[in-house]
Write a protein that holds these residues in place. Structure first.
Motif, mmCIF file in Angstrom:
data_model
loop_
_atom_site.group_PDB
_atom_site.id
_atom_site.type_symbol
_atom_site.label_atom_id
_atom_site.label_comp_id
_atom_site.label_asym_id
_atom_site.label_seq_id
_atom_site.Cartn_x
_atom_site.Cartn_y
_atom_site.Cartn_z
ATOM 1 N N ARG A 90 0.807 -1.219 0.000
ATOM 2 C CA ARG A 90 0.000 0.000 0.000
ATOM 3 C C ARG A 90 0.843 1.273 0.000
ATOM 4 N N GLU A 91 1.877 1.294 0.842
ATOM 5 C CA GLU A 91 2.596 2.554 1.037
ATOM 6 C C GLU A 91 3.851 2.653 0.173
ATOM 7 N N LEU B 7 -8.299 6.243 3.114
ATOM 8 C CA LEU B 7 -7.067 5.599 3.562
ATOM 9 C C LEU B 7 -6.060 5.420 2.419
ATOM 10 N N THR C 155 2.642 9.442 8.269
ATOM 11 C CA THR C 155 1.525 8.656 8.798
ATOM 12 C C THR C 155 1.548 8.750 10.316
ATOM 13 N N LYS D 277 7.134 7.515 9.142
ATOM 14 C CA LYS D 277 7.216 7.412 7.691
ATOM 15 C C LYS D 277 6.175 6.478 7.076
ATOM 16 N N GLY D 278 5.471 5.771 7.917
ATOM 17 C CA GLY D 278 4.461 4.859 7.390
ATOM 18 C C GLY D 278 3.684 4.258 8.542
ATOM 19 N N PHE D 279 2.696 3.432 8.192
ATOM 20 C CA PHE D 279 1.849 2.846 9.236
ATOM 21 C C PHE D 279 2.652 1.980 10.194
ATOM 22 N N TRP D 280 3.553 1.150 9.666
ATOM 23 C CA TRP D 280 4.210 0.174 10.511
ATOM 24 C C TRP D 280 5.124 0.831 11.557
ATOM 25 N N LYS E 209 -1.311 11.975 7.586
ATOM 26 C CA LYS E 209 -2.483 11.100 7.492
ATOM 27 C C LYS E 209 -2.633 10.420 8.844
#
Ligand code: FES
Ligand code: FES
Lengths: 154, 725
Positions: free
Chosen positions: A26-27, B222, B231, B273-276, B426
């Motif tokens: 996704r990212e 999303l 994020t 930098k991202g969801f994780w 986000k």
């Protein structure tokens, strides 16, 4: 660096190897058709194919997907040509649509293994995919329809 | 400026000329442009020269774009509202596209005066305006052809995307007329078609948004990505109203990819930098909380409080006859208590919000049902004027009311995060955040007393309702709360359609620190169950068939009586069933629509309930797209079944006890019944469709369980009730 093969293309991604495949798709790769719904393998929104098997990408370490064939909804077929996509359009399955990539990816594996699934086969294969909008009867109908289309073309 | 940024600016300029809305599909991250495993969306929209009003644009390429001011959350508005325009425009349906509207007063709800989607009102409230928009454009296109051909416009007509001169046989496509049409003065109040001439309205029509929803192209909130975006996950108080005392972010900041950790009013935000990395970072935060005034809240305690309240009359919402006197004279009296839990909306797409905050403007991308309110709230949080805030509405992965919050919780928070982060952000809610985030359908306790005369007919109906107000403290207070009674708490109860001579419905509104909100079908979601299940009890107490008694007491409600009869007939009411199986029936009037349902259910020795079949009859006035009405009934039934059978949010020591789909369960395909939907043909005005199928589900199922097992369901969810043989 993790080397991935996504929808037929080789890509190197510079991510923590523990990152779930979902977030890399996704990212990092901007393949946002694969959805996040629960992160715990409970809803199926993140379903992709790994070497032809339906897996929940939210709980799959990206490192464990390295070197394997990954197919996402974007790579399922060109121009809506997959029988499931045609059937989904014919039956107008989606409501909000958020779960539908996962539904179709699960159904695609079912159909590749079972050209004429019964309602019970469908229930078994699709129970891991939640649809909050409740499109279940149309999902069932569209899978039967797609199976029919697939059989008539082979 | 990088190439991507450059491109983005150009897109935005084009976008502004187009009136906004569609922009996001135009931004594709650099990586994708460089090495495309992704089929990028075409980047060159034509600029339509003909835009006669806020709702229609026609390009020289013959494409008719309908600007839709309602959020698409599954209910089909991106198809049904364009159908209204296309009908009067005489458009070629294959050339019709949709585009989400920007926030502007031109797009306000004609009744509510703000831009929003809710109350099952989209078709009903836009029924005139969208057809008028199409008719106006048609007259102007005909005018343009008349000018070109130097004939009287009265001699021309429009058909399937062309203006035609029947006398000469000349034809001009809408696209070829667009530029001239743009110079014409828009006419006022163009007469609309006689419904008997409808070509599109009333015909099952495939949804315009389906293709994008089966190939991964559909963009939900999303899925939005903008350059430089971070994020963010927020650690929120474990108890509603709790506050951060202090926190240590050292370990969180040590996670690679975590950029910053900041405190905001609702908690601690991890910017990454991202969801994780954001998730890893949040897991490593050490926070001490002040739990605040709700630290001791528990469902058990609230239940006791509610049950006590229910035994005393509350504020009277409606009174007919003299219930007290009539009760004294009744042959038989029955009393029953009903309980319904807090419910989370659990939209499939968890909440999220993208914010790009600059010193003089703020741009927001979020799946909202409440544009005007969110814009004002975002402006206040950002210290800007509402005109400086733009909201883009991508597709909503379900709404069910959660994305229409008068408190704008998830939007305000995201603006606060953006302020602190000093970067585009986000904010993503995990499923756990979404489940535990509050704004639930309230918990309810209901108490009934019914009286029956010597013939078995109900003569008294007394109903006490206990539950929080979803309206108190919102801007809607002024017109939805009257004399202390929140109309949404008693809807579907105070307006009981059955002819019972003595009736009282009263309400207690306890103040509890759990944030509550509308949830698909609002007050009807609880009153539908309580009223229709108790009605069944009353019928049995009087020795009456529950269908026949409903029919009798609906003598002066012809529309409801007609759906009831249709559902009973299609649902095989009265036909024999094997032991362990039963049928239940329920009706409910909501959002101006009439629905009746028959459920067929089995209960086995172990007490396992299975819903085999749901038959639904609906009268929602004139139907625009019958297939969408069917789909909404089907979806609403499964949504109602989830609530009836499975879901409940509970609290202990102020903490929500559910987290994810294992303990806040959803109906799955192996549990989904066969559903049949029958639409009663009608020439009345269109009424609600998205919600009215939900309320009758739980009572129809509960009544069927009684028929199958002799056990009364007075408490939801059913799976928590012991039904063993
Ligand atoms: S997001 Fe992977 S199963 Fe739900
Ligand atoms: S279509 Fe909305 S969740 Fe399945």
């Amino acid at each position: 660096m993790v080397n991935l093969k996504v929808n037929g293309k080789q890509i190197n991604v510079d991510v923590d190897p523990d990152t779930p495949l979902l977030w890399v798709l996704r990212e990092t790769l901007a393949l946002t058709g694969t959805k996040y719904g629960c992160g715990m393998a409970l809803c199926g929104a993140c379903t992709v194919h790994l070497n032809g098997e339906a897996i929940r990408s939210c709980v799959k370490r990206v490192a464990d997907a390295a070197g394997k064939e990954i197919t996402t909804i974007e790579g399922l077929a060109l121009n809506l040509s997959h029988p499931l996509q045609k059937a989904w359009i014919e039956v107008d399955v989606p409501q909000c649509g958020y779960c539908q990539s996962g539904q179709i990816m699960s159904a695609a594996v079912l159909l590749s293994e079972n050209p004429a699934p019964t309602d019970n086969d469908i229930d078994e294969a699709m129970t891991g995919n939640i649809c909050r909008c409740g499109t279940y009867s149309r999902i069932r109908q569209a899978i039967h329809r797609a199976a029919e289309m697939k059989r008539s073309t082979t | 400026m990088s190439a991507t940024e450059m491109k983005r600016r150009d897109f935005f300029k084009t976008g502004a000329a187009l009136g906004g809305g569609l922009l996001l599909s135009l931004y594709v991250p650099e990586w994708v442009l460089a090495d495309s495993v992704h089929e990028a969306t075409p980047l060159t929209p034509s600029i339509p020269p003909f835009a006669p009003n806020a709702f229609v644009r026609i390009g020289t390429d013959n494409i008719v774009t309908v600007i839709v001011n309602k959020s698409e959350m599954g209910q089909g508005v991106y198809t049904s509202l364009p159908m209204l325009v296309a009908e009067e425009l005489e458009a070629d349906w294959s050339k019709v596209r949709y585009e989400p509207a920007p926030v502007d007063a031109a797009y306000n709800h004609p009744v509510f005066g703000i831009q929003m989607t809710g109350g099952s009102t989209s078709t009903a409230s836009e029924w005139e305006r969208f057809r008028q928009a199409g008719a106006t454009a048609r007259v102007m296109l005909i005018g343009a052809a008349a000018k070109n051909w130097k004939v009287d416009s009265a001699s021309l007509r429009a058909e399937n995307g062309y203006v035609i001169n029947p006398a000469s046989g000349a034809r001009a496509s809408f696209g070829s007329l667009a530029e001239v049409a743009a110079t014409m003065t828009p006419p006022k109040d163009v007469p609309l078609k006689d419904p008997k001439d409808f070509k599109l309205i009333g015909k099952p029509t495939r949804r315009l948004d389906t293709p994008d929803k089966v190939n991964g192209a559909a963009q939900f909130g999303l899925d939005i990505a903008i350059p430089g975006m971070m994020t963010v996950l927020v650690a929120r108080a474990p108890v509603f109203g709790g506050k951060v005392l202090n926190f240590n972010a050292d370990k969180a900041k040590a996670v690679p990819g975590v950029k910053n950790v900041v405190q905001i009013p609702s908690g601690v935000a991890v910017i990454a930098k991202g969801f994780w990395p954001a998730k890893q970072g949040r897991d490593k935060l050490e926070i001490s909380w002040d739990d605040g005034p709700n630290a001791a809240l528990s469902t058990t305690g609230m239940r006791e409080q509610y049950a006590t309240l229910a035994k005393t009359p509350g504020l009277v919402a409606r009174k007919v006859g003299d219930p007290t006197k009539a009760l004294a004279g009744a042959t038989k009296t029955i009393t029953a208590e009903y309980e319904m839990p807090y419910l989370a909306h659990a939209a499939m797409e968890p909440l999220n919000c993208v914010v790009d905050l600059r010193s003089d403007r703020c741009e927001i991308w979020t799946g909202t049902q409440f544009q005007t309110g969110d814009r004002a709230a975002a402006a206040a949080a950002a210290g800007l004027k509402p005109e400086q805030v733009t909201i883009h509405t991508p597709l909503l992965g379900g709404g069910f009311g959660r994305r229409a919050n008068p408190a704008s919780d998830f939007v305000i928070e995201a603006v606060q995060v953006a302020k602190a982060a000093k970067a585009p952000v986000k904010v993503v809610w995990t499923r756990e955040d979404d489940t535990r985030g509050g704004w639930y359908r309230p918990m309810w306790s209901d108490r009934f007393t019914g009286g029956i005369d010597e013939k078995g007919n109900p003569v008294v109906w007394a109903h006490t309702i206990v539950g929080q107000s979803i309206i108190a403290g919102t801007p809607f207070e002024g017109f939805l709360i009257k004399d202390g009674i929140d109309g949404t708490s008693v809807e579907g109860a105070a307006d009981l359609l059955y002819g019972i001579p003595n009736l009282q419905v009263d309400l207690h509104t306890p103040k509890i620190g759990v944030p509550v909100l509308w949830w698909r079908s609002v007050g009807h979601s609880h009153n539908g169950f309580a009223v229709e299940a108790f009605f069944d009890e009353l019928a049995h107490a009087g020795g009456k068939d529950p269908y026949e008694l409903r029919r009798t007491l609906l003598a002066d409600q012809p529309r409801m009586r007609a759906v009831l009869e249709l559902a009973a007939q299609k649902g095989d009411w009265g036909k024999r069933l094997p032991a362990g199986r039963g049928r239940g029936i329920a009706t409910h009037f909501s959002f101006s629509s009439y629905v009746a349902q028959v459920a067929e259910v089995s209960v086995d020795k172990q007490g396992a309930v299975r819903v085999h079949r749901m038959v639904c009859a609906v009268d929602c006035g004139r139907v625009v797209n019958p297939d969408t009405v069917k789909a909404q009934m089907e979806g609403g039934i499964n949504f109602g079944l989830t609530a009836a059978l499975k879901s409940e949010i509970t609290l202990d020591r102020g903490r929500v006890q559910q987290r994810n789909f294992h303990d806040y369960q959803m109906l799955r395909i192996n549990e989904a019944p066969e559903i049949e939907v029958y639409i009663v043909p009608s020439t009345e005005k269109p009424t609600g469709v998205g919600e009215p199928s939900v309320p009758p589900v739980a009572p129809a199922v509960a009544n069927a369980i009684f028929a199958a097992s002799g056990k009364r369901i007075r408490k939801l969810p059913i799976l928590k009730v012991d039904l063993r043989g």
